[in-house]
Structures are given as structure tokens and as C-alpha cells.
Design a protein around this motif. Structure first.
Motif, short mmCIF file in Angstrom:
data_model
loop_
_atom_site.label_atom_id
_atom_site.label_comp_id
_atom_site.label_asym_id
_atom_site.label_seq_id
_atom_site.Cartn_x
_atom_site.Cartn_y
_atom_site.Cartn_z
N VAL A 1 0.86 -1.18 0.00
CA VAL A 1 0.00 0.00 0.00
C VAL A 1 0.90 1.23 0.00
CG1 VAL A 1 -1.81 1.25 1.22
CG2 VAL A 1 -1.78 -1.26 1.26
N PHE A 2 0.83 2.00 -1.06
CA PHE A 2 1.65 3.20 -1.18
C PHE A 2 0.80 4.41 -0.80
CE2 PHE A 2 3.52 0.19 -4.18
CZ PHE A 2 4.86 0.23 -3.82
N GLY A 3 1.26 5.13 0.21
CA GLY A 3 0.54 6.28 0.69
C GLY A 3 -0.06 6.05 2.06
N ALA A 4 0.51 6.70 3.08
CA ALA A 4 0.04 6.53 4.45
C ALA A 4 -1.10 7.50 4.73
CB ALA A 4 1.21 6.75 5.42
N VAL A 5 -2.17 7.35 3.96
CA VAL A 5 -3.33 8.24 4.08
C VAL A 5 -4.39 7.59 4.96
CG1 VAL A 5 -2.85 9.27 1.83
CG2 VAL A 5 -4.37 7.28 1.97
N ASP A 6 -5.50 8.32 5.19
CA ASP A 6 -6.50 7.81 6.13
C ASP A 6 -7.16 6.53 5.62
OD1 ASP A 6 -7.63 9.19 4.06
OD2 ASP A 6 -9.12 10.25 5.26
N PHE A 7 -7.28 6.35 4.31
CA PHE A 7 -7.89 5.14 3.77
C PHE A 7 -6.97 3.93 3.91
CE2 PHE A 7 -10.04 8.56 1.52
CZ PHE A 7 -11.37 8.17 1.62
N ALA A 8 -5.67 4.16 4.05
CA ALA A 8 -4.71 3.07 4.02
C ALA A 8 -4.86 2.13 5.21
CB ALA A 8 -3.28 3.62 3.97
N ALA A 9 -5.14 2.66 6.40
CA ALA A 9 -5.23 1.80 7.58
C ALA A 9 -6.34 0.76 7.41
CB ALA A 9 -5.47 2.64 8.83
N ALA A 10 -7.49 1.18 6.87
CA ALA A 10 -8.59 0.24 6.64
C ALA A 10 -8.21 -0.78 5.58
CB ALA A 10 -9.85 0.99 6.22
N LEU B 1 -0.47 -4.20 -5.82
CA LEU B 1 0.03 -2.85 -5.56
C LEU B 1 -1.14 -1.88 -5.54
CD1 LEU B 1 3.07 -2.83 -8.05
CD2 LEU B 1 3.04 -3.58 -5.66
N CYS B 2 -1.31 -1.18 -4.43
CA CYS B 2 -2.41 -0.23 -4.26
C CYS B 2 -1.82 1.16 -4.02
CB CYS B 2 -3.30 -0.62 -3.08
SG CYS B 2 -4.09 -2.24 -3.28
N VAL B 3 -2.03 2.06 -4.95
CA VAL B 3 -1.46 3.41 -4.90
C VAL B 3 -2.53 4.37 -4.42
CG1 VAL B 3 -0.30 5.20 -6.24
CG2 VAL B 3 0.07 2.78 -6.81
N LEU B 4 -2.38 4.85 -3.19
CA LEU B 4 -3.39 5.70 -2.58
C LEU B 4 -2.91 7.14 -2.42
CD1 LEU B 4 -4.72 3.36 0.28
CD2 LEU B 4 -5.25 3.33 -2.16
N THR B 5 -1.75 7.47 -2.94
CA THR B 5 -1.17 8.80 -2.72
C THR B 5 -1.92 9.89 -3.46
OG1 THR B 5 0.41 8.24 -4.46
CG2 THR B 5 1.16 7.98 -2.20
N HIS B 6 -2.48 9.60 -4.63
CA HIS B 6 -3.11 10.54 -5.57
C HIS B 6 -2.38 11.89 -5.59
CE1 HIS B 6 -5.52 12.07 -2.12
NE2 HIS B 6 -5.89 10.84 -1.91
N ASP B 7 -1.08 11.79 -5.75
CA ASP B 7 -0.20 12.96 -5.89
C ASP B 7 0.76 12.65 -7.04
OD1 ASP B 7 1.88 14.84 -5.72
OD2 ASP B 7 1.62 15.08 -3.56
N THR C 1 2.08 3.53 15.00
CA THR C 1 0.88 3.94 15.72
C THR C 1 -0.31 4.05 14.77
OG1 THR C 1 2.19 5.17 17.34
CG2 THR C 1 -0.14 5.75 17.15
N ARG C 2 -0.07 4.58 13.58
CA ARG C 2 -1.15 4.74 12.61
C ARG C 2 -1.49 3.44 11.88
NH1 ARG C 2 -0.79 8.77 8.36
NH2 ARG C 2 -3.06 8.92 8.61
N PHE C 3 -0.51 2.53 11.79
CA PHE C 3 -0.72 1.28 11.04
C PHE C 3 -0.29 0.07 11.87
CE2 PHE C 3 -0.04 4.67 7.96
CZ PHE C 3 -1.19 4.56 7.19
N PRO C 4 -0.99 -0.19 12.96
CA PRO C 4 -0.59 -1.28 13.85
C PRO C 4 -0.75 -2.66 13.22
CG PRO C 4 -2.75 -0.42 14.50
CD PRO C 4 -2.21 0.51 13.45
N ALA D 1 -19.17 3.65 -1.86
CA ALA D 1 -18.42 3.75 -0.61
C ALA D 1 -18.17 5.20 -0.21
CB ALA D 1 -17.10 3.00 -0.74
N ARG D 2 -18.23 5.46 1.09
CA ARG D 2 -17.95 6.79 1.64
C ARG D 2 -16.83 6.75 2.68
NH1 ARG D 2 -19.97 11.18 -1.20
NH2 ARG D 2 -22.05 10.70 -1.99
N THR D 3 -16.95 5.83 3.62
CA THR D 3 -15.99 5.78 4.73
C THR D 3 -14.72 5.06 4.29
OG1 THR D 3 -16.77 3.66 5.57
CG2 THR D 3 -17.94 5.64 6.31
N PRO D 4 -13.63 5.20 5.06
CA PRO D 4 -12.41 4.44 4.75
C PRO D 4 -12.65 2.94 4.73
CG PRO D 4 -11.89 6.21 6.27
CD PRO D 4 -13.38 6.20 6.13
N GLU D 5 -13.47 2.44 5.64
CA GLU D 5 -13.74 1.00 5.69
C GLU D 5 -14.51 0.55 4.46
OE1 GLU D 5 -12.56 2.44 9.50
OE2 GLU D 5 -14.20 3.11 8.21
#
Length: 404
Positions: free
Chosen positions: A233-242, A295-301, A267-270, A359-363
Motif C-alpha cells: 500500500v503506497f501512501g500513508a493516508v487515512d484510507f490506508a489503515a482500513a 500494488l495499491c497506490v493511494l497517494t493521488h499525488d 501507531t497509525r498502522f498497527p 463507498a464513503r468511509t475508509p472502511e
């Protein structure tokens, strides 16, 4: 059988006698695929499953009988339209199940014990067993590891590329070991055919080269135990933890990679197996991937996405997906074309990543991404089963360079 390796390994270490029933092949719609197993010990304790409940009772009885008489048997279960109370698969499929007794005097106990121990340690191994052929060979087992020699060994070399045997026929054992190793290298579980090739198998060779001919060859069930496939998972964004949690639930070894140390933290990705602080494209080029890698690219940058996807879309991985809006996708597509990617490479990109679940939430977003990964892996359509007419259970063949 290796799917319940932990429990069976404990049984072998405790010296228990047991019988193990393993799904050998599947036809039509069936709940579980080849390699799924159920075992019963001499006290009647049960572990595992071969059908999700449809035929477990009958398989239990077969295991008890096998423990009693010591014989390996092959049994077929299917749906019987004429008798609604007959034992079978209500989903309409057919499964072949091999039941093998593993008592103290069982000829396969040693090799099965070694296979189970290796699987529990997480070592890549393949267990090959005869499921069709002369009666004397049914259930014979080989344990094969990666590498090693294939085919005939030089004269005077006693080192064998396998453990166990299929009835005292070294030529057959080496041929079977080569077939099993090919399955192991691909990370696949299923059946393979070993052709007769003019060899005489089925009874021990005499000094005059005798033995009974096996014109149809043999069928082997090969169960591969390989490390879990990777999800990066590339990108430590809020959706990544889910998504990390969803990936772990699906059995992936999950890595989170981000160039920003303030975000890529334990802490963010236990739940992540590993966290890497590096530029995504640089990490991807130095890490190990294979035909099962997701490979999941979540950075959108763009400064992260474009060099990363330029590398990813040229690799033989199973899935490449990128998050972003339609506008982001169009801009990303243009940049990748300018970087030199062609139509065939761009067609591999799943963007925007995920199925349309609203889908709306990270989960919920993680669920939509996980659903697309499964559909891609299994050849699913992603449409609702209600009214679709598509098969519920497919043939078990996975798409891509290798299967899990």
C-alpha cells in the motif's frame, strides 16, 4: 491438507493416529477447492472442512473407517436429483475426496509429518500424493522443496531431490518431483498428470526389468505451501489503515510505504506487517515482487504516482490500482503516456481503484478495493449475483502469473 497444517502437526507430535480427507478435484459449483481437508483422530476429534457442511458427516464416517481398516480410498460426492436425502453437494457440484489413514505404521506418516512441520515453519514446500493410478500407489507421497535436481541424477549420486516415495520406483519419483516443483514455483495447488512415458510402474522392478505397465500414467494432487502474497500500500493516508486490515483479512503480507516519516508510523498502522519510509518508486524497484503481488497506490499525488506507476505497470504483478477522481485519473493517464507507457501497459491500471459500491468511509472504500482485487484474482465480474446467471463458485483457477 496443508490448510490445517498447524493442527495436524500438533497431532503428529503428540503421536496421535488420524485419517485425513482431502479434496482432490472439483467439478461445477463447489464450496471448497483442491487441497481443502478434514481430519479425524482416533478419539473422534475433527478439524477442518471439505465442503462447508454438505458432506462432512459422510466424510467423517469414511475417516473413521479408514482408521479402522488402514486403507486409502477415493470417494466422489455430487448432487443426486432423484434422491433429495442422498449425501451430496446441494450446490450441484462434484468433488472427489481422498481419505488417507495416518497411523503409527502408515507408510506415508514420515513424509506427511515432515511436510506439516515445514508448513508450520512457513517454509516453501510441495506435498505431492497419488490420487489416480495403480491401487498400490494410491496415496503415495513426496515432499518437494524449491531448487534441487530434476530428472535422473548422475551415476553414483545418492542425493534425491525429494523426500518420501511412490512405491519404490526412483524414475517415477523424480518425474513426479519435477512436476511438483513446477507447481511449487508457481505457488499453485491442484492436480497434474505424470505420463507413463514407457516406464513400467505399479509393482517393484525385477532384475529382468519387469513390472506392470501403467498406460494412463498417474494423477498427482500437489499442495503448495508458499509465503503469503504481498500487498504493498503506497501512501500513508487515512484510507490506508482500513485497506491494511482488509489485506490482512484476505491473507496478504501487507507493507505500507510512504516517503513522509510523520505519517508512516506504527501507531497509525498497527496491523501492517512492515512499514517502509522511502520514495514509493525507489522502494518498488528494490523490493521483491512476483505474479501474486498486489500494488495499491493511494497517494493521488502526481509526484509520487507517476514514477511509481511507470515502474509498476512494467512489472509482472497481479494487480495495480490507483486512487483518485476521474479528473485525477485523466491527468495521470496523460502523464504516463508522456512517460512512454503504451496501451497494453496502461490497460493494466485499475483506476479509479475499487468497485462501485457507493463507498464513503475508509472502511467501505477498503471493502470496494478488496472486492476488486478478489474479482481480478478469481475472474469475477463484480456484478450482483441476484439475477446475473454467473457461476457462484468458479473453477478455482487464479488469474495472473501465479496463484495463491
Amino acid at each position: 491438507m496443508l490448510d490445517i497444517a498447524e493442527e495436524l502437526h500438533r497431532w503428529t507430535e503428540e503421536g496421535r493416529d488420524f485419517a485425513v480427507a482431502t479434496v482432490v478435484s472439483v467439478g461445477g459449483s463447489a464450496p471448497r477447492g483442491p487441497g481443502a481437508a478434514l481430519a479425524v483422530d482416533s478419539e473422534g476429534t475433527v478439524v477442518g472442512s471439505v465442503s462447508g457442511g454438505c458432506v462432512e458427516g459422510a466424510v467423517y464416517d469414511l475417516c473413521v473407517q479408514a482408521l479402522r481398516d488402514g486403507d486409502t480410498v477415493l470417494e466422489r460426492f455430487g448432487y443426486n436429483d432423484e434422491d433429495a436425502f442422498a449425501v451430496g453437494l446441494t450446490c450441484g457440484g462434484v468433488i472427489d475426496v481422498m481419505v488417507t489413514p495416518v497411523g503409527a505404521g502408515s507408510p506415508v506418516r514420515t513424509v506427511l509429518r515432515a511436510a506439516l512441520a515445514a508448513a508450520v515453519r512457513g517454509e516453501p514446500v510441495a506435498l505431492a500424493r497419488v490420487v489416480r493410478g495403480p491401487a498400490g500407489l494410491l496415496g503415495g507421497a513426496l515432499l518437494v522443496r524449491p531448487g534441487g535436481a530434476d530428472g535422473p541424477l548422475p551415476e553414483g549420486n545418492d542425493e534425491e531431490p525429494y523426500e518420501g516415495g511412490l512405491g519404490g520406483h526412483p524414475e517415477l519419483d523424480r518425474t513426479a518431483a519435477a512436476q511438483a516443483r513446477a507447481m511449487l514455483d508457481a505457488g499453485r495447488t491442484g492436480t497434474v498428470e505424470v505420463p507413463a512415458s514407457g516406464a513400467r510402474w505399479g509393482s517393484p522392478q525385477t532384475e529382468s526389468g519387469g513390472g506392470s505397465h501403467c498406460p494412463g500414467g498417474l494423477t498427482l494432487l500437489v499442495e503448495s505451501n508458499v509465503p503469503p502474497p504481498r500487498m504493498i500500500v503506497f501512501g500513508a493516508v487515512d484510507f490506508a489503515a482500513a485497506l491494511v486490515r482488509a489485506g490482512k483479512f484476505l491473507g496478504y503480507h501487507v507493507t505500507v510505504c510512504d516517503a513522509r516519516p510523520v505519517f508512516a508510523t506504527r501507531t497509525r498502522f498497527p496491523d501492517a506487517d512492515e512499514i517502509v519510509i522511502d520514495w514509493p518508486h525507489r522502494y518498488l524497484r528494490r523490493t521483491t515482487t512476483d505474479g501474486r503481488t498486489v500494488l495499491c497506490v493511494l497517494t493521488h499525488d502526481a509526484k509520487f504516482d507517476v514514477p511509481l506507476l511507470e515502474a509498476a505497470l512494467r512489472m509482472p504483478v497481479a494487480f495495480v490500482g490507483a486512487m483518485g477522481s476521474r479528473r485525477t485519473h485523466e491527468d495521470r493517464d496523460r502523464r504516463l503516456r508522456e512517460a512512454g507507457l503504451g496501451e497494453e501497459e496502461l490497460a493494466r491500471l485499475r483506476s479509479p481503484i475499487g468497485l462501485d459500491l457507493g463507498a464513503r468511509t475508509p472502511e467501505e472504500t477498503a471493502l470496494s478495493i478488496a472486492a476488486e482485487i478478489v474479482a481480478t484474482r478469481r475472474g469475477g465480474t463484480g456484478v450482483p449475483l441476484t439475477g446475473s446467471g454467473t457461476p457462484i463458485h468458479r473453477d478455482g483457477t487464479e488469474r495472473g502469473s501465479a496463484a495463491a
